[in-house]
Design a protein around this motif. Structure first.
Motif, PDB file in Angstrom:
ATOM      1  N   GLN A 118      -5.252  -0.174   4.209  1.00 53.38           N
ATOM      2  CA  GLN A 118      -6.072  -1.391   4.311  1.00 53.38           C
ATOM      3  C   GLN A 118      -7.542  -1.042   4.066  1.00 53.38           C
ATOM      4  N   HIS A 119      -8.286  -1.897   3.364  1.00 50.47           N
ATOM      5  CA  HIS A 119      -9.705  -1.584   3.197  1.00 50.47           C
ATOM      6  C   HIS A 119     -10.459  -1.941   4.477  1.00 50.47           C
ATOM      7  N   PHE A 134      -2.053  -9.146   3.085  1.00 46.72           N
ATOM      8  CA  PHE A 134      -2.011  -7.932   2.259  1.00 46.72           C
ATOM      9  C   PHE A 134      -0.655  -7.732   1.609  1.00 46.72           C
ATOM     10  N   GLN A 135      -0.701  -7.037   0.467  1.00 46.23           N
ATOM     11  CA  GLN A 135       0.544  -6.613  -0.178  1.00 46.23           C
ATOM     12  C   GLN A 135       0.375  -5.165  -0.626  1.00 46.23           C
ATOM     13  N   THR A 179      -1.921   1.672  -1.366  1.00 46.29           N
ATOM     14  CA  THR A 179      -2.967   0.963  -0.626  1.00 46.29           C
ATOM     15  C   THR A 179      -2.569  -0.513  -0.506  1.00 46.29           C
ATOM     16  N   LEU A 180      -3.232  -1.198   0.409  1.00 45.42           N
ATOM     17  CA  LEU A 180      -2.941  -2.622   0.583  1.00 45.42           C
ATOM     18  C   LEU A 180      -3.911  -3.455  -0.260  1.00 45.42           C
ATOM     19  N   ILE A 181      -3.342  -4.361  -1.025  1.00 50.90           N
ATOM     20  CA  ILE A 181      -4.163  -5.252  -1.853  1.00 50.90           C
ATOM     21  C   ILE A 181      -4.354  -6.554  -1.084  1.00 50.90           C
ATOM     22  N   LYS A 182      -5.581  -7.061  -1.094  1.00 53.62           N
ATOM     23  CA  LYS A 182      -5.871  -8.319  -0.393  1.00 53.62           C
ATOM     24  C   LYS A 182      -5.248  -9.473  -1.165  1.00 53.62           C
ATOM     25  N   ASN A 183      -4.535 -10.328  -0.455  1.00 48.57           N
ATOM     26  CA  ASN A 183      -3.983 -11.535  -1.051  1.00 48.57           C
ATOM     27  C   ASN A 183      -5.018 -12.654  -0.928  1.00 48.57           C
ATOM     28  N   GLU A 184      -5.563 -13.045  -2.060  1.00 47.11           N
ATOM     29  CA  GLU A 184      -6.628 -14.058  -2.029  1.00 47.11           C
ATOM     30  C   GLU A 184      -6.121 -15.443  -1.638  1.00 47.11           C
ATOM     31  N   GLY A 203       0.120  -2.117  -2.834  1.00 40.85           N
ATOM     32  CA  GLY A 203      -0.091  -1.897  -4.274  1.00 40.85           C
ATOM     33  C   GLY A 203       0.673  -0.686  -4.767  1.00 40.85           C
ATOM     34  N   GLU A 204       0.490  -0.366  -6.045  1.00 43.58           N
ATOM     35  CA  GLU A 204       1.278   0.714  -6.636  1.00 43.58           C
ATOM     36  C   GLU A 204       0.931   2.077  -6.055  1.00 43.58           C
TER      37      GLU A 204
END
Lengths: 475, 475
Positions: free
Chosen positions: B28-29, B92-93, B99-104, B95-96
């Motif tokens: 998570q960022h 979050f989802q 890391t967790l990508i923020k779901n906008e 990523g490849e």
């Protein structure tokens, strides 16, 4: 021999046809490994009737001889240059900055591609005599035959090529009728036969009683309500409605039902493709303005639009109307108005031709051992896949064709490209060549290669090579 | 008051519930502006039964109080954490690169989101007594009610919040039954009512006789042939087939038809989403190997997959099975096996519950003035939109609800999000509040927000704010 020589001299002096190499298309990158030609083929010198063509040589680094495919769009009255070449399966598409982007799935990887603006009055094609803009199916087929024969005189190196006819939508009328004339032509004595190998019809209008029935399709895609489907089944269906339209006899019942259909489907959903977003920018200038939230939305839409860019049509319209593009394409400034349009030319087509049933003619072609591919994008509500599939099954049944494969998925590389079934000749003939193939294209629009470049190329590869569609993922 | 104090003391001593702040989710960022909690709520201290939850506070920079929404996935037996939170509408989802990508388009922009692994045996939920893994609808609803009441003791600041229930698929069973218990609970004397405002059911199983009938849908999407549709209409349909399954009475006729359906639909097309490509890489290592032609294909597919990334499920499975992730989520290592799965837990569900008709209960909720949203992704063949729409129309007719809008398109920003129709209370009540909304989501899967984040958020915004879906493009 002497006669042929004099005929040729006569032809050269009496026509305005010319074969012209395109030196460079504006925006095209420099290292293009194949030649492109465009210009006019006179089909009637007396009336000054000339069809515009764009010819793209095969892009091949092998010595293998590639076939020749003539492509026609539908309408009647729509441009093969705008749709077929620049939107669907030609080598280039105009990008956002006006440059041409290479289409990695161009059909010229498989065949020499001949795009024809047909009939007279479509796109850059013209006639010197205004009455020539009154046109119908029979004349179209005859003029297209004349085009082919004359074009082959200009490009004699293709006279012995394997020859394919392909087209979509109203080309379901054009192609079978042209193919029939070619079969007839080939039976004449002392002529050079045209090596017609097969025909392909994408989302074709074949029979008004079947092809256009979209009620169940729209209902099952959510675009019309239960009540409206019921009205389509009891009061007026698409066939009745269109038949009233072509014969100019309007009934209130049909009008009411189809006003309702129109309201429910909505103004921002195209019958061509139920899933295509709308283009949010009508010009580059406007597009560049889209900053902040709106810009973000547009960018999200552009991402979603990987299966068909809804703004491409606008870019093509701009591109083909640029003076330097028309010059590079050898468009006649004498005979043709400078404005090019996708479908709105001076053509006046005999509308009741829409009501012709082409199925018997397609059956006749199969009887003449001409294989037929019927394919259909599965998001198209103009000619739904369900209807083309019914036609394919009916033809197979009538001709007592033998199913060669069960109904099931076909593959584009490692993904399911759609569903397919194919049929061969009857057992009597002791010949199981594929004579009729039906294939859907998953996620595809009315113009299949527009949304589905890769799937369309796989389909075209099978078609021109006379081989079955892959029924398993490819390694 | 004294009684309540002692109850609380009792509760604290006898339960293993704990409310725990998630300090940091791996990958998570850092600048996350809302709190996340996860842990267990004991629903039966005697049997040591505890439901796992993941709670995401609303992401809001206003002082406005956001509501509370409890989300349940279906199955029965599938995880709300894996599907709802990490695949559909959580913040979050994975990523490849892990890391967790923020779901906008996270639903916590509109509401505090409470994801519950229900019933016992699903995801990280557990029981200390193995017999508790035999479960059914009635027990599920009771346990879920207990969960809510106990959770609100842990998070008392939400006791007065507007409360929404939402879920999909088999949650078409869970949610109405839980809502009914809440309505009943609220009628009891001397209790703190839970402010249930409305329920939302996505692609819900409501009635086996209607919800699962997919023949027409599969046919009109090209996935089954004319002949197989005919067999579905004459020999065995999905309802009959599933009823035989749940009652363990197999007929040869049904088996034959549905083997045929399975063969035609094909192994690489998911009934969840007829358009979703398959994931071409099962692990990062394999994915990184994809160079050359294969890499190109994968990249093309990844682009096409903007509407649903078929590899996301695999990444979630990897992520939720990482030890440090489970630790960050406060997963019990004592009571729970370390392996987390989307749907394959120890749960044994009473299968004939699938055969229950939930429509009367949904109608009862509407009669209690609880608004209901029925929405449906339009690419789902498990619960086709056509069937949910039939149910919506039937309910409206039975309850004599007044149509508030005509059937037509709704908008997500500037694009058509799908089709909708809404109904209000009867004229007798002199009250035209929206009590029933049906909405399709264009291009969406069985799990709507998975393919269609933006559309789903617009839908959720309308739902929790009790306002109609936009019927025109938004400026």
């Amino acid at each position: 021999m002497a006669l042929r020589f004099f005929s040729l001299i006569f032809f050269l002096f009496c026509s305005n046809s010319w074969a012209e190499l395109i030196h460079f298309l504006p925006g095209q990158h420099k290292n293009v490994s194949f030649n492109q030609y465009s210009g006019y083929i006179v089909t009637d010198a007396r009336h000054g009737r000339a069809l515009f063509y764009y010819f793209v040589e095969a892009d091949s680094n092998t010595d293998e001889l590639k076939p020749l495919t003539l492509w026609l769009n539908g309408g009647p009255g729509c441009s093969s240059l705008g749709f077929g070449a620049f939107m669907e399966h030609g080598p280039f598409q105009p990008g956002e900055d006006g440059t041409l982007i290479k289409n990695e799935y161009s059909w010229n990887l498989e065949s020499n591609m001949l795009y024809v603006e047909s009939p007279i009055g479509v796109g850059f094609s013209y006639s010197n005599t205004s009455k020539n803009y009154l046109w119908n199916d029979t004349q179209t087929a005859q003029d297209n035959l004349m085009f082919i024969l004359n074009w082959l005189e200009e490009f004699p190196q293709y006279k012995e090529s394997d020859f394919f006819l392909a087209g979509e939508s109203y080309a379901g009328h054009y192609i079978p009728q042209l193919a029939a004339l070619l079969v007839e032509h080939n039976k004449k004595p002392n002529i050079e036969p045209v090596n017609l190998k097969a025909i392909a019809l994408g989302n074709p209008l074949l029979d008004l009683d079947i092809s256009v029935l979209a009620g169940d399709f729209l209902w099952s895609h959510g675009a019309i309500s239960d009540e409206t489907l019921f009205l389509e089944k009891t009061v007026c269906n698409d066939s009745k409605y269109l038949r009233e339209y072509v014969h100019d006899k309007w009934s209130e019942g049909c009008n009411d039902v189809f006003n309702r259909v129109e309201d429910e489907v909505g103004v921002d959903v195209g019958l061509d493709d139920l899933l295509l977003p709308t283009c949010l920018s009508s010009s580059y200038a406007e597009q560049l303005k889209l900053k902040g939230k709106l810009g973000k939305i547009h960018s999200a839409v552009a991402k979603r639009a990987k299966k068909g860019d809804p703004c491409l049509e606008g870019r093509i319209l701009t591109y083909l109307n640029r003076r330097e593009v028309q010059k590079a394409l050898h468009v006649s400034t004498t005979h043709h108005p400078s404005h090019w349009a996708f479908c709105e030319g001076p053509l006046v087509y005999q509308e009741d031709n829409l009501d012709m049933n082409l199925i018997p003619l397609v059956s006749d072609l199969i009887k003449e051992a001409i294989p037929v591919l019927l394919y259909n994008g599965d998001q198209d509500a103009k000619i739904p896949l369900t209807q083309t599939r019914i036609i394919a099954n009916n033809i197979a049944k009538d001709l007592k064709l033998v199913p060669l494969t069960e109904y099931g998925t076909w593959y584009d590389n490692k993904q399911v490209g759609g569903w397919t079934k194919s049929f061969g000749a009857t057992e009597d003939r002791k010949n199981y060549a594929t004579y009729l193939t039906f294939a859907t294209v998953r996620g595809a629009a009315h113009e299949v290669p527009f949304t589905s470049h890769s799937q369309a190329l796989t389909l075209f590869h099978s078609f021109v090579n006379g081989i079955p569609l892959p029924r398993a993922p490819q390694n």
